[in-house]
Design a protein around this motif. Structure first.
Motif, PDB file in Angstrom:
ATOM      1  N   THR A  67       0.834  -1.213   0.000  1.00 12.43           N
ATOM      2  CA  THR A  67       0.000   0.000   0.000  1.00 12.43           C
ATOM      3  C   THR A  67       0.864   1.257   0.000  1.00 12.43           C
ATOM      4  N   VAL A  68       1.890   1.245   0.873  1.00 16.82           N
ATOM      5  CA  VAL A  68       2.778   2.421   0.924  1.00 16.82           C
ATOM      6  C   VAL A  68       3.519   2.600  -0.403  1.00 16.82           C
ATOM      7  N   GLY A  69       3.993   1.443  -0.933  1.00 21.71           N
ATOM      8  CA  GLY A  69       4.710   1.528  -2.208  1.00 21.71           C
ATOM      9  C   GLY A  69       3.817   2.057  -3.308  1.00 21.71           C
ATOM     10  N   GLN A  70       2.587   1.615  -3.309  1.00 25.28           N
ATOM     11  CA  GLN A  70       1.648   2.077  -4.323  1.00 25.28           C
ATOM     12  C   GLN A  70       1.372   3.567  -4.166  1.00 25.28           C
ATOM     13  N   LEU A  71       1.370   4.038  -2.922  1.00 22.01           N
ATOM     14  CA  LEU A  71       1.148   5.454  -2.667  1.00 22.01           C
ATOM     15  C   LEU A  71       2.276   6.307  -3.257  1.00 22.01           C
ATOM     16  N   TYR A  72       3.517   5.855  -2.955  1.00 24.00           N
ATOM     17  CA  TYR A  72       4.657   6.604  -3.511  1.00 24.00           C
ATOM     18  C   TYR A  72       4.659   6.540  -5.033  1.00 24.00           C
ATOM     19  N   TYR A  73       4.334   5.385  -5.601  1.00 25.25           N
ATOM     20  CA  TYR A  73       4.357   5.218  -7.051  1.00 25.25           C
ATOM     21  C   TYR A  73       3.311   6.097  -7.716  1.00 25.25           C
ATOM     22  N   ASN A  74       2.150   6.209  -7.136  1.00 24.24           N
ATOM     23  CA  ASN A  74       1.084   7.027  -7.703  1.00 24.24           C
ATOM     24  C   ASN A  74       1.430   8.510  -7.648  1.00 24.24           C
ATOM     25  N   GLN A  75       2.206   8.885  -6.633  1.00 28.43           N
ATOM     26  CA  GLN A  75       2.610  10.293  -6.513  1.00 28.43           C
ATOM     27  C   GLN A  75       3.835  10.620  -7.368  1.00 28.43           C
ATOM     28  N   ALA A  76       4.371   9.591  -8.056  1.00 31.05           N
ATOM     29  CA  ALA A  76       5.554   9.754  -8.930  1.00 31.05           C
ATOM     30  C   ALA A  76       6.746  10.261  -8.162  1.00 31.05           C
ATOM     31  N   ASP A  77       6.825   9.949  -6.863  1.00 25.89           N
ATOM     32  CA  ASP A  77       7.979  10.336  -6.043  1.00 25.89           C
ATOM     33  C   ASP A  77       8.995   9.215  -6.113  1.00 25.89           C
TER      34      ASP A  77
ATOM     35  N   ALA B  36      12.288   9.153  -6.477  1.00 23.06           N
ATOM     36  CA  ALA B  36      13.526   9.289  -5.710  1.00 23.06           C
ATOM     37  C   ALA B  36      13.304   8.846  -4.255  1.00 23.06           C
ATOM     38  N   ASN B  37      12.196   9.275  -3.646  1.00 25.15           N
ATOM     39  CA  ASN B  37      11.895   8.910  -2.252  1.00 25.15           C
ATOM     40  C   ASN B  37      11.735   7.398  -2.110  1.00 25.15           C
ATOM     41  N   LEU B  38      11.005   6.802  -3.067  1.00 31.95           N
ATOM     42  CA  LEU B  38      10.781   5.367  -3.022  1.00 31.95           C
ATOM     43  C   LEU B  38      12.082   4.613  -3.242  1.00 31.95           C
ATOM     44  N   ALA B  39      12.935   5.094  -4.153  1.00 29.35           N
ATOM     45  CA  ALA B  39      14.212   4.445  -4.406  1.00 29.35           C
ATOM     46  C   ALA B  39      15.086   4.489  -3.164  1.00 29.35           C
ATOM     47  N   GLU B  40      15.114   5.627  -2.449  1.00 30.64           N
ATOM     48  CA  GLU B  40      15.947   5.755  -1.248  1.00 30.64           C
ATOM     49  C   GLU B  40      15.461   4.785  -0.153  1.00 30.64           C
ATOM     50  N   LYS B  41      14.168   4.610  -0.043  1.00 25.99           N
ATOM     51  CA  LYS B  41      13.644   3.680   0.971  1.00 25.99           C
ATOM     52  C   LYS B  41      14.048   2.238   0.641  1.00 25.99           C
ATOM     53  N   LYS B  42      14.065   1.897  -0.633  1.00 28.22           N
ATOM     54  CA  LYS B  42      14.484   0.542  -0.999  1.00 28.22           C
ATOM     55  C   LYS B  42      15.969   0.367  -0.713  1.00 28.22           C
ATOM     56  N   ILE B  43      16.761   1.425  -0.951  1.00 26.77           N
ATOM     57  CA  ILE B  43      18.205   1.348  -0.667  1.00 26.77           C
ATOM     58  C   ILE B  43      18.431   1.188   0.836  1.00 26.77           C
ATOM     59  N   GLN B  44      17.716   1.979   1.656  1.00 25.29           N
ATOM     60  CA  GLN B  44      17.877   1.886   3.103  1.00 25.29           C
ATOM     61  C   GLN B  44      17.436   0.515   3.640  1.00 25.29           C
TER      62      GLN B  44
ATOM     63  N   GLN C 121      14.710   4.081 -14.179  1.00 28.42           N
ATOM     64  CA  GLN C 121      15.842   3.927 -13.268  1.00 28.42           C
ATOM     65  C   GLN C 121      15.398   3.291 -11.944  1.00 28.42           C
ATOM     66  N   LEU C 122      14.224   3.690 -11.469  1.00 31.22           N
ATOM     67  CA  LEU C 122      13.677   3.079 -10.232  1.00 31.22           C
ATOM     68  C   LEU C 122      13.411   1.592 -10.435  1.00 31.22           C
ATOM     69  N   VAL C 123      12.894   1.264 -11.619  1.00 28.64           N
ATOM     70  CA  VAL C 123      12.589  -0.141 -11.893  1.00 28.64           C
ATOM     71  C   VAL C 123      13.864  -0.964 -11.969  1.00 28.64           C
ATOM     72  N   ASP C 124      14.920  -0.416 -12.627  1.00 29.58           N
ATOM     73  CA  ASP C 124      16.187  -1.148 -12.715  1.00 29.58           C
ATOM     74  C   ASP C 124      16.783  -1.384 -11.325  1.00 29.58           C
ATOM     75  N   LEU C 125      16.713  -0.388 -10.460  1.00 30.03           N
ATOM     76  CA  LEU C 125      17.232  -0.539  -9.097  1.00 30.03           C
ATOM     77  C   LEU C 125      16.475  -1.626  -8.344  1.00 30.03           C
ATOM     78  N   SER C 126      15.167  -1.562  -8.453  1.00 32.45           N
ATOM     79  CA  SER C 126      14.340  -2.551  -7.752  1.00 32.45           C
ATOM     80  C   SER C 126      14.647  -3.960  -8.242  1.00 32.45           C
ATOM     81  N   ASN C 127      14.833  -4.126  -9.566  1.00 29.08           N
ATOM     82  CA  ASN C 127      15.129  -5.463 -10.111  1.00 29.08           C
ATOM     83  C   ASN C 127      16.471  -5.979  -9.631  1.00 29.08           C
ATOM     84  N   GLN C 128      17.485  -5.090  -9.576  1.00 30.31           N
ATOM     85  CA  GLN C 128      18.807  -5.528  -9.134  1.00 30.31           C
ATOM     86  C   GLN C 128      18.792  -5.920  -7.646  1.00 30.31           C
ATOM     87  N   ILE C 129      18.097  -5.180  -6.822  1.00 26.48           N
ATOM     88  CA  ILE C 129      18.018  -5.520  -5.384  1.00 26.48           C
ATOM     89  C   ILE C 129      17.282  -6.854  -5.179  1.00 26.48           C
ATOM     90  N   GLU C 130      16.169  -7.037  -5.898  1.00 23.59           N
ATOM     91  CA  GLU C 130      15.437  -8.313  -5.769  1.00 23.59           C
ATOM     92  C   GLU C 130      16.282  -9.475  -6.247  1.00 23.59           C
TER      93      GLU C 130
END
Length: 418
Positions: free
Chosen positions: A325-335, A337-345, A402-411
């Protein structure tokens, strides 16, 4: 108040029923107990009480032990004596029979009256037990069966009303008819298996078959009689003074008498509740009805009674739903960078908790340590770290791809580590 009224009526009915049952005339109990302490027809209280008068001056003792124990425990009289046994069936162990024969051989007397006898005893005396049918088949074969009559009812119409026994001594013999016995008695007799019967015939039945024999055995005498009913209260009182029982017992010598009561009452001191219950048909049926009632209770009422236990669904883990739900919220807001930083942390936190690594600087030392602890190829580690630096560099204007590539590499990293 209404319930008390019904309970009072029910209690009154129960009390009336008990009183009626208690005071109603009792039916005659025709059970063949042959006990010396009962007044029912086929008990032997009358003859037992009259024995002292038949043998004046001689002691009459009721014994309640197997014969072997009587001899082994030294409870037999020192002088010669008579062992008197009257019962429906003479059931003795082999050691009892052997001890009894030795007792007779030594000069004592044994009088056994029963419908059956031990195999060892009859074999020793070359005897077998024969049984006459109580149905007149000659008449039955000459008659026709009714259409609505079953086989048992048909034969019952030709059942003998009585049997006769008689004594062979002219002094005791009663005409040609003899002593009449009813209630399906005296059907058994003795059949010799030897061509020469080494016994005196003292009594016969209506067919001339032997039912009362005397054997000379060593120094003593052994009497066998196959119609114990003649010694019962019923026939003793019915036949009066000239009865069969007194005449048969007159063959016994004047000496102390041991009356066997072990066959009917068991050992002295036995007061088993079941033994008492089976002495009366009413108590016996009450016992069986109680057992049947308890069985029905166990079957129908023995089940556990309680409210139906509701089925509780297990508590669901909503953490994943929350993250989505939170991820979907960030994705819908097109934020992005914020979502990418949370995945990195989240990834760095995983490294600290799983491998105990320092994650303040993603430098050369960090990469080498990551390769050593995870076993992942150095090229994949370099690509992932480079992607993280790139995302952080473009944090102000991070594209979706770029967000999608980061997410794929982490997974992909998570899958390889697991």
């Amino acid at each position: 108040m209404k319930n008390k009224k019904y309970l009072l009526i029910l209690g009154t009915i129960v009390i009336l029923f008990v009183l009626v049952e208690y005071f109603r005339p009792r039916p005659i109990d025709w059970t063949r107990t042959f006990r010396n302490d009962q007044k029912i027809p086929f008990a032997t209280e009358a003859v037992y009480d009259l024995l002292p008068g038949l043998f004046p001056g001689q002691e009459v003792t009721s014994v309640r032990l197997p014969f072997y124990n009587l001899a082994d425990d030294g409870k037999l009289p020192e002088q010669t004596s008579t062992y008197l046994f009257i019962s429906e069936s003479c059931e003795m162990a082999e050691e009892d029979v052997e001890e009894l024969l030795a007792y007779v051989h030594d000069g004592n007397t044994a009088f056994l009256s029963a419908n059956s006898f031990p195999q060892l005893l009859t074999d020793t005396l070359h005897l077998k037990i024969g049984t006459n049918s109580l149905i007149d088949f000659n008449r039955a074969y000459q008659s026709e069966k009714n259409e609505d009559e079953d086989q048992d009812a048909y034969y019952n119409r030709f059942r003998f009303d009585s049997m006769q026994v008689n004594l062979t001594d002219p002094r005791f013999r009663v005409g040609r008819k003899g002593y009449v016995l009813e209630k399906e008695t005296a059907e058994n007799h003795f059949v010799t298996t030897d061509s020469t019967l080494k016994a005196s015939v003292l009594g016969v039945n209506q067919h001339g078959q032997y039912n009362f024999l005397r054997f000379r055995f060593g120094k003593g005498e052994l009497f066998l009689q196959s119609a114990p009913e003649v010694f019962s209260n019923y026939y003793l009182l019915k036949q009066g003074e000239g009865n069969y029982a007194f005449k048969a017992l007159s063959y016994l010598p004047a000496q102390p008498i041991l009356w066997d009561e072990y066959a009917e009452q068991g050992r002295e001191g036995e007061r088993s509740i079941l033994r008492f219950l089976f002495t009366s048909p009413s108590l016996t049926w009450a016992y069986y009805l109680t057992l049947a009632t308890l069985l029905l209770f166990v079957i129908f009422e023995g089940k556990r009674r309680q409210r139906v236990i509701p089925v509780l669904e297990p508590v669901t883990n909503s953490s994943l739903e929350f993250v989505e739900t939170v991820g979907q919220l960030y994705y819908n807001q097109a934020d992005h960078a914020n979502l990418a930083e949370k995945k990195i942390q989240h990834w760095l936190t995983y490294l600290r908790q799983r491998f105990g690594m320092k994650t303040t600087e993603l430098d050369e030392e960090f990469r080498e340590t990551l390769v050593l602890k995870t076993g992942i190829d150095r090229k994949d580690v370099d690509n992932l770290v480079a992607r993280i630096h790139q995302v952080r560099y473009f944090s102000g204007n991070l594209a979706e791809n770029q967000l999608v590539d980061l997410s794929n590499q982490i997974e992909s990293f998570y899958r390889k580590v697991q």
